[in-house]
Design an enzyme around this catalytic site. Structure first.
Site, PDB file in Angstrom:
ATOM      1  N   GLY A 167       0.776  -5.198   1.132  1.00 66.79           N
ATOM      2  CA  GLY A 167      -0.565  -5.068   0.271  1.00 66.79           C
ATOM      3  C   GLY A 167      -0.089  -6.027  -0.943  1.00 66.79           C
ATOM      4  O   GLY A 167      -1.150  -6.594  -1.515  1.00 66.79           O
TER       5      GLY A 167
ATOM      6  N   GLU B 186      -0.325  -9.322  -0.147  1.00 69.56           N
ATOM      7  CA  GLU B 186      -1.772  -9.688   0.302  1.00 69.56           C
ATOM      8  C   GLU B 186      -2.703  -9.790  -1.070  1.00 69.56           C
ATOM      9  O   GLU B 186      -3.649 -10.711  -0.849  1.00 69.56           O
ATOM     10  CB  GLU B 186      -2.378  -8.417   1.366  1.00 69.56           C
ATOM     11  CG  GLU B 186      -1.750  -8.461   2.414  1.00 69.56           C
ATOM     12  CD  GLU B 186      -1.773  -7.451   3.313  1.00 69.56           C
ATOM     13  OE1 GLU B 186      -1.768  -6.139   2.996  1.00 69.56           O
ATOM     14  OE2 GLU B 186      -2.272  -7.456   4.611  1.00 69.56           O
TER      15      GLU B 186
ATOM     16  N   GLU C 164       4.861  -4.853   7.597  1.00 70.51           N
ATOM     17  CA  GLU C 164       4.088  -3.718   8.394  1.00 70.51           C
ATOM     18  C   GLU C 164       4.693  -3.345   9.501  1.00 70.51           C
ATOM     19  O   GLU C 164       4.591  -2.279  10.209  1.00 70.51           O
ATOM     20  CB  GLU C 164       2.678  -4.320   8.208  1.00 70.51           C
ATOM     21  CG  GLU C 164       1.729  -4.125   6.827  1.00 70.51           C
ATOM     22  CD  GLU C 164       2.045  -5.276   6.282  1.00 70.51           C
ATOM     23  OE1 GLU C 164       3.010  -6.128   6.262  1.00 70.51           O
ATOM     24  OE2 GLU C 164       1.303  -5.451   5.107  1.00 70.51           O
TER      25      GLU C 164
ATOM     26  N   ALA D  22       0.912  -1.281   0.096  1.00 73.31           N
ATOM     27  CA  ALA D  22       0.011  -0.019   0.083  1.00 73.31           C
ATOM     28  C   ALA D  22       0.732   1.330  -0.156  1.00 73.31           C
ATOM     29  O   ALA D  22       1.979   1.055   0.354  1.00 73.31           O
ATOM     30  CB  ALA D  22      -0.846  -0.020   1.288  1.00 73.31           C
TER      31      ALA D  22
HETATM   32  N1  CO8 Z   1       4.332   3.126  -1.347  1.00 70.27           N
HETATM   33  C1  CO8 Z   1       4.716   4.265  -1.752  1.00 70.27           C
HETATM   34  N2  CO8 Z   1       5.773   4.334  -2.595  1.00 70.27           N
HETATM   35  C2  CO8 Z   1       6.673   3.245  -2.776  1.00 70.27           C
HETATM   36  C3  CO8 Z   1       6.376   2.341  -2.021  1.00 70.27           C
HETATM   37  C4  CO8 Z   1       5.189   1.902  -1.214  1.00 70.27           C
HETATM   38  N3  CO8 Z   1       4.681   0.742  -0.672  1.00 70.27           N
HETATM   39  N4  CO8 Z   1       7.235   1.319  -2.330  1.00 70.27           N
HETATM   40  C5  CO8 Z   1       8.101   1.896  -3.105  1.00 70.27           C
HETATM   41  N5  CO8 Z   1       7.908   3.284  -3.441  1.00 70.27           N
HETATM   42  C6  CO8 Z   1       8.276   4.062  -4.217  1.00 70.27           C
HETATM   43  C7  CO8 Z   1       9.660   4.866  -3.679  1.00 70.27           C
HETATM   44  O1  CO8 Z   1       9.234   5.732  -2.859  1.00 70.27           O
HETATM   45  C8  CO8 Z   1      10.336   5.472  -4.638  1.00 70.27           C
HETATM   46  O2  CO8 Z   1       9.666   6.556  -5.271  1.00 70.27           O
HETATM   47  P1  CO8 Z   1      10.644   7.641  -5.637  1.00 70.27           P
HETATM   48  O3  CO8 Z   1      11.591   7.251  -6.693  1.00 70.27           O
HETATM   49  O4  CO8 Z   1       9.681   8.914  -5.865  1.00 70.27           O
HETATM   50  O5  CO8 Z   1      11.458   8.320  -4.237  1.00 70.27           O
HETATM   51  C9  CO8 Z   1       9.855   4.214  -5.915  1.00 70.27           C
HETATM   52  O6  CO8 Z   1       8.814   3.637  -5.460  1.00 70.27           O
HETATM   53  C10 CO8 Z   1      11.159   3.308  -6.278  1.00 70.27           C
HETATM   54  O7  CO8 Z   1      11.376   2.627  -4.870  1.00 70.27           O
HETATM   55  P2  CO8 Z   1      12.736   2.493  -4.199  1.00 70.27           P
HETATM   56  O8  CO8 Z   1      13.922   3.827  -4.590  1.00 70.27           O
HETATM   57  O9  CO8 Z   1      12.940   2.383  -2.640  1.00 70.27           O
HETATM   58  O10 CO8 Z   1      13.468   1.360  -4.818  1.00 70.27           O
HETATM   59  P3  CO8 Z   1      14.551   0.339  -4.088  1.00 70.27           P
HETATM   60  O11 CO8 Z   1      14.824  -0.731  -5.375  1.00 70.27           O
HETATM   61  O12 CO8 Z   1      15.766   0.981  -3.705  1.00 70.27           O
HETATM   62  O13 CO8 Z   1      13.602  -0.576  -3.019  1.00 70.27           O
HETATM   63  C11 CO8 Z   1      12.023  -1.694  -2.139  1.00 70.27           C
HETATM   64  C12 CO8 Z   1      12.698  -1.379  -3.254  1.00 70.27           C
HETATM   65  C13 CO8 Z   1      12.817  -2.438  -1.041  1.00 70.27           C
HETATM   66  C14 CO8 Z   1      10.685  -2.344  -2.400  1.00 70.27           C
HETATM   67  C15 CO8 Z   1      11.373  -0.402  -1.235  1.00 70.27           C
HETATM   68  O14 CO8 Z   1      10.982   0.523  -2.029  1.00 70.27           O
HETATM   69  C16 CO8 Z   1      10.534  -0.579   0.092  1.00 70.27           C
HETATM   70  O15 CO8 Z   1      10.871  -1.237   0.889  1.00 70.27           O
HETATM   71  N6  CO8 Z   1       9.177  -0.388  -0.235  1.00 70.27           N
HETATM   72  C17 CO8 Z   1       8.179  -0.326   0.689  1.00 70.27           C
HETATM   73  C18 CO8 Z   1       7.974  -1.618   0.875  1.00 70.27           C
HETATM   74  C19 CO8 Z   1       6.814  -1.543   1.971  1.00 70.27           C
HETATM   75  O16 CO8 Z   1       7.176  -1.595   3.077  1.00 70.27           O
HETATM   76  N7  CO8 Z   1       5.657  -2.183   1.749  1.00 70.27           N
HETATM   77  C20 CO8 Z   1       4.499  -2.267   2.704  1.00 70.27           C
HETATM   78  C21 CO8 Z   1       3.755  -1.173   2.625  1.00 70.27           C
HETATM   79  S1  CO8 Z   1       2.719  -1.381   4.206  1.00 70.27           S
HETATM   80  C22 CO8 Z   1       1.572  -1.994   3.488  1.00 70.27           C
HETATM   81  O17 CO8 Z   1       1.506  -2.603   2.532  1.00 70.27           O
HETATM   82  C23 CO8 Z   1       0.259  -2.488   4.307  1.00 70.27           C
HETATM   83  C24 CO8 Z   1      -0.892  -2.945   3.518  1.00 70.27           C
HETATM   84  C25 CO8 Z   1      -2.309  -2.769   4.410  1.00 70.27           C
HETATM   85  C26 CO8 Z   1      -2.541  -1.299   4.436  1.00 70.27           C
HETATM   86  C27 CO8 Z   1      -3.854  -1.283   5.142  1.00 70.27           C
HETATM   87  C28 CO8 Z   1      -4.198   0.210   5.444  1.00 70.27           C
HETATM   88  C29 CO8 Z   1      -5.074   0.679   6.614  1.00 70.27           C
END
Ligand code: CO8
Length: 264
Positions: free
Chosen positions: A108, A111, A131, A63
């Site tokens: 997500g 999920e 999360e 998400a």
């Molecule tokens: N949300 C928003 N933006 C994201 C997300 C995300 N989950 N993941 C990646 N991005 C964006 C980055 O911010 C970046 O944007 P920008 O270029 O503008 O800075 C772009 O995508 C590329 O990402 P990275 O530069 O970070 O790429 P890397 O190769 O260095 O890293 C990763 C890749 C390891 C996947 C890293 O991006 C990461 O850790 N992302 C987050 C992963 C994460 O924690 N996901 C779980 C989120 S929580 C969730 O999903 C809960 C679901 C239930 C929600 C319920 C709501 C109440």
């Protein structure tokens, strides 16, 4: 449309979440677009769906953390419900849905893959429920579906540690059914979808319902669910043609033919 594309190919559809600049993270707009695409699928014409992510790096990286970062308690609950309602639509779509996991499937993303019937993945895919490292619980069904898929112990370990796992571990614990080199993943998904689509569609739909509904209840109720759905197949033309084809084959092997199931 918008952040989600849908291509209908023969008897199956390919849905692609298309926000590669954010690794296909699910914000409200992506979820709205996904729901509109799912609602628009003609499940009589299309017999299977493949769900994948755009680009070579990510299926869905979760998400959208930026959007979630300022939510209140009520908004958090509402966002969770929005995702859950859409994921339930995927899970209860009458036809099978295959997740072709082409990279990161985090939060997500893991999920949504779990709300699909079948998961296959690229060897480069990464799965996880990160999360608790962000101060939240999984919110799109992760605590429930992961435990059902890989067992309570492994689900608890993955969720409590927030540790991502590589594709080979996902395969070992049964989170995915098969791995392919990235460049072969979509071909494998399409082959699987075609194989499913070639079988009797009424029977395939009945199997999905029997499995989905049956695992929620005790075995006595579950086998009754199967009995009813099994019985309902005998009202279909496909059952008559499928069995007649087998019997023709038995009489004269030269009469073997592939049944063109008509979904009737
Ligand atoms: N949300 C928003 N933006 C994201 C997300 C995300 N989950 N993941 C990646 N991005 C964006 C980055 O911010 C970046 O944007 P920008 O270029 O503008 O800075 C772009 O995508 C590329 O990402 P990275 O530069 O970070 O790429 P890397 O190769 O260095 O890293 C990763 C890749 C390891 C996947 C890293 O991006 C990461 O850790 N992302 C987050 C992963 C994460 O924690 N996901 C779980 C989120 S929580 C969730 O999903 C809960 C679901 C239930 C929600 C319920 C709501 C109440």
């Amino acid at each position: 449309m918008g952040f989600v594309n849908c291509e209908v190919k023969d008897k199956y559809a390919i849905i692609t979440i298309n926000r590669p600049e954010a690794l296909n993270a699910l914000n409200s707009q992506v979820l709205d677009d996904l729901e509109a695409v799912i609602d628009g699928i003609d499940t009589n014409a299309v017999r299977a769906v493949i769900l994948t992510g755009a680009g070579e790096k990510s299926f869905v990286a979760g998400a959208d953390i930026g959007e979630m970062s300022t939510l209140t308690k009520a908004e958090g609950e509402a966002f969770g419900k929005k995702g859950n309602d859409i994921f339930r639509k995927i899970e209860t779509l009458p036809i099978p849905v295959i997740a072709a996991v082409n990279g990161f499937a985090l939060g997500g993303g893991c999920e949504i893959a779990m709300s699909c019937d079948i998961r296959i993945a690229a060897e480069s895919a990464v799965f996880g429920q990160p999360e608790v490292g962000l101060g939240i619980t999984p919110g799109f069904g992760g605590t429930q579906r992961l435990a059902r898929l890989v067992g309570e112990g492994m689900a608890k370990q993955m969720i409590y540690t927030a540790r991502n796992i590589k594709a080979d571990e996902a395969l070992r614990i049964g989170l995915v059914n098969a791995l392919y080199p990235l460049e072969e993943l979509m071909g494998a998904a399409e082959k699987l979808a075609s194989t499913i689509a070639a079988n009797a569609p009424i029977a395939v739909r009945a199997c999905k319902k029997a499995i989905n509904d049956g695992v929620q209840v005790d075995i006595d109720k579950a086998i009754v669910i199967e009995e009813k759905l099994f019985g309902s197949c005998f009202e279909s033309e496909d059952q008559k043609e499928g069995m007649a084809n087998f019997l023709r084959k038995k009489d004269d092997p030269k009469k073997v033919k592939v049944v063109d199931f008509q979904n009737r």
